[in-house]
Scaffold this motif. Sequence first.
Motif, PDB file in Angstrom:
ATOM      1  N   ASN A  91       0.819  -1.223   0.000  1.00 56.37           N
ATOM      2  CA  ASN A  91       0.000   0.000   0.000  1.00 56.37           C
ATOM      3  C   ASN A  91       0.850   1.269   0.000  1.00 56.37           C
ATOM      4  O   ASN A  91       0.529   2.238  -0.686  1.00 56.37           O
ATOM      5  CB  ASN A  91      -0.979   0.012   1.177  1.00 56.37           C
ATOM      6  N   TYR A  96       2.089   2.632  -3.316  1.00 54.43           N
ATOM      7  CA  TYR A  96       1.122   3.321  -4.180  1.00 54.43           C
ATOM      8  C   TYR A  96       0.783   4.736  -3.695  1.00 54.43           C
ATOM      9  O   TYR A  96       0.012   5.436  -4.341  1.00 54.43           O
ATOM     10  CB  TYR A  96      -0.167   2.502  -4.289  1.00 54.43           C
ATOM     11  N   TYR A  97       1.286   5.114  -2.523  1.00 51.65           N
ATOM     12  CA  TYR A  97       1.009   6.468  -2.038  1.00 51.65           C
ATOM     13  C   TYR A  97       1.545   7.502  -3.019  1.00 51.65           C
ATOM     14  O   TYR A  97       2.541   7.269  -3.699  1.00 51.65           O
ATOM     15  CB  TYR A  97       1.657   6.722  -0.673  1.00 51.65           C
ATOM     16  N   GLY A 111      -2.098  -4.335  -3.131  1.00 51.05           N
ATOM     17  CA  GLY A 111      -1.538  -3.087  -2.601  1.00 51.05           C
ATOM     18  C   GLY A 111      -2.570  -2.029  -2.252  1.00 51.05           C
ATOM     19  O   GLY A 111      -2.295  -1.155  -1.440  1.00 51.05           O
ATOM     20  N   THR A 112      -3.753  -2.118  -2.846  1.00 51.33           N
ATOM     21  CA  THR A 112      -4.790  -1.167  -2.434  1.00 51.33           C
ATOM     22  C   THR A 112      -5.918  -1.899  -1.705  1.00 51.33           C
ATOM     23  O   THR A 112      -7.087  -1.548  -1.816  1.00 51.33           O
ATOM     24  CB  THR A 112      -5.315  -0.344  -3.631  1.00 51.33           C
ATOM     25  N   GLY A 113      -5.511  -2.913  -0.941  1.00 48.38           N
ATOM     26  CA  GLY A 113      -6.439  -3.549  -0.009  1.00 48.38           C
ATOM     27  C   GLY A 113      -7.434  -4.513  -0.618  1.00 48.38           C
ATOM     28  O   GLY A 113      -8.318  -4.996   0.079  1.00 48.38           O
ATOM     29  N   TYR A 167      -1.153  -8.075   1.503  1.00 49.85           N
ATOM     30  CA  TYR A 167      -2.172  -8.062   2.564  1.00 49.85           C
ATOM     31  C   TYR A 167      -2.449  -9.456   3.118  1.00 49.85           C
ATOM     32  O   TYR A 167      -2.638 -10.396   2.344  1.00 49.85           O
ATOM     33  CB  TYR A 167      -3.483  -7.485   2.012  1.00 49.85           C
ATOM     34  N   HIS A 190       2.666  -6.615   5.620  1.00 51.05           N
ATOM     35  CA  HIS A 190       1.739  -5.517   5.916  1.00 51.05           C
ATOM     36  C   HIS A 190       1.484  -5.288   7.402  1.00 51.05           C
ATOM     37  O   HIS A 190       1.443  -4.168   7.871  1.00 51.05           O
ATOM     38  CB  HIS A 190       0.413  -5.733   5.179  1.00 51.05           C
TER      39      HIS A 190
END
Lengths: 301, 243
Positions: free
Chosen positions: A137, A140-141, A174-176, A203, A239
């Motif tokens: 995650n 990807y910020y 990566g985005t949950g 995750y 994670h």
Amino acid sequence: MRKICIFPLPIFITILLISCNYISNNPFYIGNDVNTRNTNKIKEIDFELKDKSELPDTYTALFITDLHFGYSNDTIPTTDFFNWLNDLKDINELPKFMICGGDISDYGQQAQQDEYKEFCRRLENEFNLKIFNIAGNHDYYKSGWEVWKENCYPHTSFYHFTTNNFSWYFLDTGTGTLGLQQYNALKESMENETKPKIVITHYPLTITDFVSTLQNTTERNLLLHLFSTTNVKAYISGHQHYNECVDFKSFQEYCISAFRKSKGWALIDINEKEETVSVRTWCKTPKFGKATNGEILKDND
Amino acid sequence: MNFYLLTKKRICLVFLFLMLISHLVSQTLPANKNRPIFVSKINLNYPIQKYFNNMFLAVSTDCDIIFNKTYTSLSASFGGQQNSFVVDIIHTLLAKASFNLGAAVKTHVTNFQNIFTETNFLTGIFFCRHKSKKFFYQLRFDLMFKFTRIYSLPVFIKKINYDFTSFFHWQINRYIQPFFSISTSELFDYPLFGTSFFSFGCESCITDSITAGAEYKTAFTDMFSVSNHISQSSINLFAKVKF
């Protein structure tokens, strides 16, 4: 009345700001959507060791996760880690390849990827390790997908390779979420593959109750069903920053502690002939649980 | 004709049946202020951006019974492979001129054909502020116990979680009544804490007993720790009949 009418506004703004933990300044950036990251089809990678040698029947793979390059309040355990690798080199028990489980950078920026590249260069040159990556995650910020893709082998977030007898799947959570598109592609691929499988992603599936796990339980349940019916042997993630294992009988879910914040890493022991997988962990400063020094990670329940 | 279409017909029949029962019961009761109020509602949910709980066009129905200090709602949804049922009870413990405070319990059961059954049991507190006739809002905070049985696995998965729901409603006039909500769950969708659901819409009183409306619903997956993005969205059309 006016006060009452504007009451929802602060709630809305607060939620948006909370979501911007690292001030993700572009909440509508299209690359944040997993469906836009080429997840409609799994990419096949030809597996080859760095020295082009053959894989033996039993070997180990190194797993490190949550390196968070760019995070200034803590350091990575460089000395301990390289000393440990040197000890393995001395007894000729070096892992055959390395997997990085995501959150390479803290904010998804190029300078942080450059630090990681330097770290990898040492691993490749001194220990002959080929490195496979998945995104977390934090990568990807700040719209970091393009930066990650540019810098991290194999430059895709959803891929697959086979070793002698095992089939390895690397998923983009990566985005949950996997998203419907990736789930459908994964399902098709797994159902057409009879080999025992190892799944690597960022995750966890079921470990913890809150934001450190896949949120949508329908997605999670469908994945658990898929894994239990397609000969998956291990699901390995990061994670959460601490070690944990859940035994689902037909396969094990492992979560590995963070390299930076918990000073942890793991070795995946693979026996291709007997189709077995186990995980040993090293963790110097765990946030939860106890420190480990090469013990096999097991379900405590 | 497949099962999916049959369930659509079935749910319409259930809705008509509920309306009929509600009407008959309300006719047999004496017309005084303690008489229960029955509200039957039918929803048509069309997915714009599909997601795991939002893969198919779904029809759902609710039957709400408001009696004395207790509100009871029974809901059922049929869409594609997934069928869900919800029983929700709110009891007002403190009723003042400008607000109500109550206790709430809710049970949601969902079955995904031949793959899993999930049960969510929620218990918590409910607050409703209604100082003005033109505007009210409701807040609800629940502790959620989630139990999952996956048929292909020999283990039972248990989780404890939280759920927060807020709902805001304006009555500009009889025909224009906008509303919106922010919550961590939907009536038929209970992810683990972190997902944020937003919905906004408008309803209109066609007659004293019939209301119709539409709403746009959207959700951000794991809004608190990832690079946020909209993971699902849908349009919901609904009609309510009050007896």
